[in-house]
Write a protein that holds these residues in place. Sequence first.
Motif, PDB file in Angstrom:
ATOM      1  N   CYS A   1       0.810  -1.211   0.000  1.00 52.62           N
ATOM      2  CA  CYS A   1       0.000   0.000   0.000  1.00 52.62           C
ATOM      3  C   CYS A   1       0.850   1.271   0.000  1.00 52.62           C
ATOM      4  O   CYS A   1       0.582   2.187  -0.774  1.00 52.62           O
ATOM      5  CB  CYS A   1      -0.952   0.000   1.186  1.00 52.62           C
ATOM      6  SG  CYS A   1      -0.133  -0.245   2.773  1.00 52.62           S
ATOM      7  N   ASP A   2       1.913   1.336   0.799  1.00 50.08           N
ATOM      8  CA  ASP A   2       2.641   2.593   0.911  1.00 50.08           C
ATOM      9  C   ASP A   2       3.893   2.656   0.042  1.00 50.08           C
ATOM     10  O   ASP A   2       4.295   3.728  -0.406  1.00 50.08           O
ATOM     11  CB  ASP A   2       3.006   2.881   2.374  1.00 50.08           C
ATOM     12  CG  ASP A   2       3.813   1.768   3.006  1.00 50.08           C
ATOM     13  OD1 ASP A   2       3.816   0.663   2.444  1.00 50.08           O
ATOM     14  OD2 ASP A   2       4.426   2.010   4.055  1.00 50.08           O
ATOM     15  N   VAL A   3       4.534   1.522  -0.216  1.00 48.56           N
ATOM     16  CA  VAL A   3       5.728   1.483  -1.060  1.00 48.56           C
ATOM     17  C   VAL A   3       5.521   0.387  -2.104  1.00 48.56           C
ATOM     18  O   VAL A   3       5.243  -0.763  -1.757  1.00 48.56           O
ATOM     19  CB  VAL A   3       6.997   1.199  -0.241  1.00 48.56           C
ATOM     20  CG1 VAL A   3       8.218   1.136  -1.153  1.00 48.56           C
ATOM     21  CG2 VAL A   3       7.190   2.261   0.837  1.00 48.56           C
ATOM     22  N   MET A   4       5.694   0.741  -3.383  1.00 46.72           N
ATOM     23  CA  MET A   4       5.471  -0.230  -4.447  1.00 46.72           C
ATOM     24  C   MET A   4       6.453  -0.002  -5.592  1.00 46.72           C
ATOM     25  O   MET A   4       7.108   1.043  -5.665  1.00 46.72           O
ATOM     26  CB  MET A   4       4.034  -0.148  -4.982  1.00 46.72           C
ATOM     27  CG  MET A   4       2.956  -0.473  -3.959  1.00 46.72           C
ATOM     28  SD  MET A   4       1.303  -0.539  -4.702  1.00 46.72           S
ATOM     29  CE  MET A   4       1.437  -2.063  -5.647  1.00 46.72           C
ATOM     30  N   LEU A   5       6.514  -0.989  -6.475  1.00 44.83           N
ATOM     31  CA  LEU A   5       7.314  -0.910  -7.686  1.00 44.83           C
ATOM     32  C   LEU A   5       6.382  -0.956  -8.891  1.00 44.83           C
ATOM     33  O   LEU A   5       5.416  -1.726  -8.902  1.00 44.83           O
ATOM     34  CB  LEU A   5       8.283  -2.083  -7.767  1.00 44.83           C
ATOM     35  CG  LEU A   5       8.950  -2.318  -9.131  1.00 44.83           C
ATOM     36  CD1 LEU A   5      10.084  -1.325  -9.335  1.00 44.83           C
ATOM     37  CD2 LEU A   5       9.459  -3.746  -9.261  1.00 44.83           C
TER      38      LEU A   5
ATOM     39  N   ILE B   1      -0.577   4.781 -15.062  1.00 44.86           N
ATOM     40  CA  ILE B   1      -0.971   3.815 -14.045  1.00 44.86           C
ATOM     41  C   ILE B   1      -1.639   4.502 -12.858  1.00 44.86           C
ATOM     42  O   ILE B   1      -1.258   5.612 -12.454  1.00 44.86           O
ATOM     43  CB  ILE B   1       0.261   2.992 -13.600  1.00 44.86           C
ATOM     44  CG1 ILE B   1      -0.172   1.677 -12.963  1.00 44.86           C
ATOM     45  CG2 ILE B   1       1.153   3.794 -12.664  1.00 44.86           C
ATOM     46  CD1 ILE B   1       0.961   0.677 -12.837  1.00 44.86           C
ATOM     47  N   ALA B   2      -2.655   3.857 -12.298  1.00 48.74           N
ATOM     48  CA  ALA B   2      -3.395   4.429 -11.159  1.00 48.74           C
ATOM     49  C   ALA B   2      -2.640   4.152  -9.862  1.00 48.74           C
ATOM     50  O   ALA B   2      -2.029   3.093  -9.688  1.00 48.74           O
ATOM     51  CB  ALA B   2      -4.793   3.834 -11.099  1.00 48.74           C
ATOM     52  N   PHE B   3      -2.684   5.109  -8.929  1.00 49.77           N
ATOM     53  CA  PHE B   3      -1.974   4.993  -7.659  1.00 49.77           C
ATOM     54  C   PHE B   3      -2.952   4.619  -6.538  1.00 49.77           C
ATOM     55  O   PHE B   3      -4.016   5.236  -6.413  1.00 49.77           O
ATOM     56  CB  PHE B   3      -1.308   6.321  -7.276  1.00 49.77           C
ATOM     57  CG  PHE B   3      -0.456   6.925  -8.350  1.00 49.77           C
ATOM     58  CD1 PHE B   3       0.443   6.145  -9.065  1.00 49.77           C
ATOM     59  CD2 PHE B   3      -0.551   8.277  -8.652  1.00 49.77           C
ATOM     60  CE1 PHE B   3       1.241   6.707 -10.049  1.00 49.77           C
ATOM     61  CE2 PHE B   3       0.241   8.847  -9.630  1.00 49.77           C
ATOM     62  CZ  PHE B   3       1.134   8.061 -10.336  1.00 49.77           C
TER      63      PHE B   3
ATOM     64  N   ARG C   1       2.942   6.197  -0.840  1.00 46.34           N
ATOM     65  CA  ARG C   1       3.773   7.350  -0.505  1.00 46.34           C
ATOM     66  C   ARG C   1       5.114   7.324  -1.249  1.00 46.34           C
ATOM     67  O   ARG C   1       5.752   8.362  -1.390  1.00 46.34           O
ATOM     68  CB  ARG C   1       4.022   7.433   0.999  1.00 46.34           C
ATOM     69  CG  ARG C   1       4.749   6.238   1.590  1.00 46.34           C
ATOM     70  CD  ARG C   1       4.941   6.387   3.090  1.00 46.34           C
ATOM     71  NE  ARG C   1       5.596   5.231   3.682  1.00 46.34           N
ATOM     72  CZ  ARG C   1       6.906   5.035   3.707  1.00 46.34           C
ATOM     73  NH1 ARG C   1       7.711   5.926   3.170  1.00 46.34           N
ATOM     74  NH2 ARG C   1       7.413   3.956   4.268  1.00 46.34           N
ATOM     75  N   ARG C   2       5.558   6.128  -1.700  1.00 43.43           N
ATOM     76  CA  ARG C   2       6.799   6.042  -2.467  1.00 43.43           C
ATOM     77  C   ARG C   2       6.612   5.021  -3.589  1.00 43.43           C
ATOM     78  O   ARG C   2       6.153   3.905  -3.348  1.00 43.43           O
ATOM     79  CB  ARG C   2       7.971   5.628  -1.588  1.00 43.43           C
ATOM     80  CG  ARG C   2       9.284   5.467  -2.376  1.00 43.43           C
ATOM     81  CD  ARG C   2      10.445   5.038  -1.489  1.00 43.43           C
ATOM     82  NE  ARG C   2      10.733   6.052  -0.502  1.00 43.43           N
ATOM     83  CZ  ARG C   2      10.997   5.800   0.772  1.00 43.43           C
ATOM     84  NH1 ARG C   2      10.990   4.560   1.208  1.00 43.43           N
ATOM     85  NH2 ARG C   2      11.260   6.788   1.614  1.00 43.43           N
ATOM     86  N   LEU C   3       6.980   5.437  -4.803  1.00 45.63           N
ATOM     87  CA  LEU C   3       6.847   4.559  -5.963  1.00 45.63           C
ATOM     88  C   LEU C   3       8.207   4.405  -6.634  1.00 45.63           C
ATOM     89  O   LEU C   3       8.800   5.388  -7.091  1.00 45.63           O
ATOM     90  CB  LEU C   3       5.845   5.143  -6.967  1.00 45.63           C
ATOM     91  CG  LEU C   3       5.640   4.329  -8.254  1.00 45.63           C
ATOM     92  CD1 LEU C   3       4.964   2.998  -7.933  1.00 45.63           C
ATOM     93  CD2 LEU C   3       4.823   5.116  -9.261  1.00 45.63           C
TER      94      LEU C   3
ATOM     95  N   GLY D   1       1.766  14.255  -4.249  1.00 51.16           N
ATOM     96  CA  GLY D   1       2.623  14.106  -3.088  1.00 51.16           C
ATOM     97  C   GLY D   1       3.244  12.739  -2.909  1.00 51.16           C
ATOM     98  O   GLY D   1       3.583  12.345  -1.784  1.00 51.16           O
ATOM     99  N   ILE D   2       3.436  11.995  -3.986  1.00 44.96           N
ATOM    100  CA  ILE D   2       4.088  10.687  -3.922  1.00 44.96           C
ATOM    101  C   ILE D   2       5.550  10.843  -4.317  1.00 44.96           C
ATOM    102  O   ILE D   2       5.876  11.487  -5.322  1.00 44.96           O
ATOM    103  CB  ILE D   2       3.392   9.672  -4.862  1.00 44.96           C
ATOM    104  CG1 ILE D   2       1.956   9.407  -4.390  1.00 44.96           C
ATOM    105  CG2 ILE D   2       4.176   8.361  -4.927  1.00 44.96           C
ATOM    106  CD1 ILE D   2       1.152   8.565  -5.356  1.00 44.96           C
ATOM    107  N   GLU D   3       6.447  10.259  -3.532  1.00 40.18           N
ATOM    108  CA  GLU D   3       7.864  10.273  -3.868  1.00 40.18           C
ATOM    109  C   GLU D   3       8.130   9.208  -4.937  1.00 40.18           C
ATOM    110  O   GLU D   3       7.830   8.023  -4.728  1.00 40.18           O
ATOM    111  CB  GLU D   3       8.707   9.976  -2.631  1.00 40.18           C
ATOM    112  CG  GLU D   3      10.210   9.936  -2.920  1.00 40.18           C
ATOM    113  CD  GLU D   3      11.005   9.441  -1.730  1.00 40.18           C
ATOM    114  OE1 GLU D   3      12.250   9.563  -1.765  1.00 40.18           O
ATOM    115  OE2 GLU D   3      10.400   8.928  -0.768  1.00 40.18           O
TER     116      GLU D   3
END
Length: 340
Positions: free
Chosen positions: A234-238, A270-272, A277-279, A304-306
């Motif tokens: 949920c918060d960090v993904m590739l 791509i949808a977030f 918070r970090r991609l 606001g996504i890193e």
Amino acid sequence: MVETPRDLATRLAIRVEAVCRHYLSNGHRQGRYWLVGDVRNTPGRSMFVRLKGPGSGKGAAGKWTDAATGEHGDLLDVIRESLHLVDFRDVAEEARSFLSIPSPDPGNWIGGHVPAPRGSTESARRLLAMTQPVERTLVEEYLRNRGITALSETCVIRYHPRCYYRADDYAPTETWPAMIAAVTDLFGKLTGAHRTWLDPGGFSDANLGRAPLSTPRRAMGNLLGHAVRFGTGCDVMLAGEGIETTLSVKSALPHLASMAALSAGHLAAIAFPHTLRRLYVARDNDPAGDAAMATLFERTRAVGIEAITLSPRLIDFNEDLRLLGLDALTARLKLQVAPQ
């Protein structure tokens, strides 16, 4: 009464030996099984159909397995393959004709009487329903030959032993083994499917395991914003372009939830998840990858996504994995990810 594919398969199973004698006439009965070469009625003994068994579940009558290829299915598959039928509607009509069942009223068929629009989400759903797990299949061999070892969270990838292919609307229909991947939205709802036709002859440096076709990879359904997803996060993904690229990175970073957008254009759109918070973005070294990164970074900044770029040393991460090795790829990626 509403008629479903399961109803037809069950009725056929009641007359399983008669079905085998009619559609698998090159075989013969041996004990509790009907033996034949394959589901296309080739002479031989590799495929066996259960003539006795419960009405459903493990060991059910009418279920078959090809010991040579690992393929399996029910008697509707026997009708489809032995007669070389393409549309499920034709399979259903043939089954009803064999069983002397009148055709149902229009609109009274669930799961196949009305042909799904070509390339639609419904077509993708029906295609996936005809697949099987990748364990001990050509798909597993294909992925491992490309150096991909992250197979524990690949249930969204399936194997189809005889997936239809047409080069264009005027070309004949061919069948090739294929890797089928489910495309889903943020909530896990199926929106499409991606097909990679494979070379049954195996992997080579020339074809990388893909079938010798003009377009060995095609997608169907609603793709924009959606992805093939590996793992939950949920918060960090590739996010990556292709399935092989994404799984190559996941082989080095196995705990990172990942999504393959299937192309540079779809990666940019791509949808977030709202909790992201970090991609990390696994880019390809080409102009399309440059353009996708520029668009994607504008979108992540706006919400606001890193966003952190992961860049391969060679053309893409699968080439890094195959030619440089997993240890070298892992070391390179550890230099690019955030320390925490």
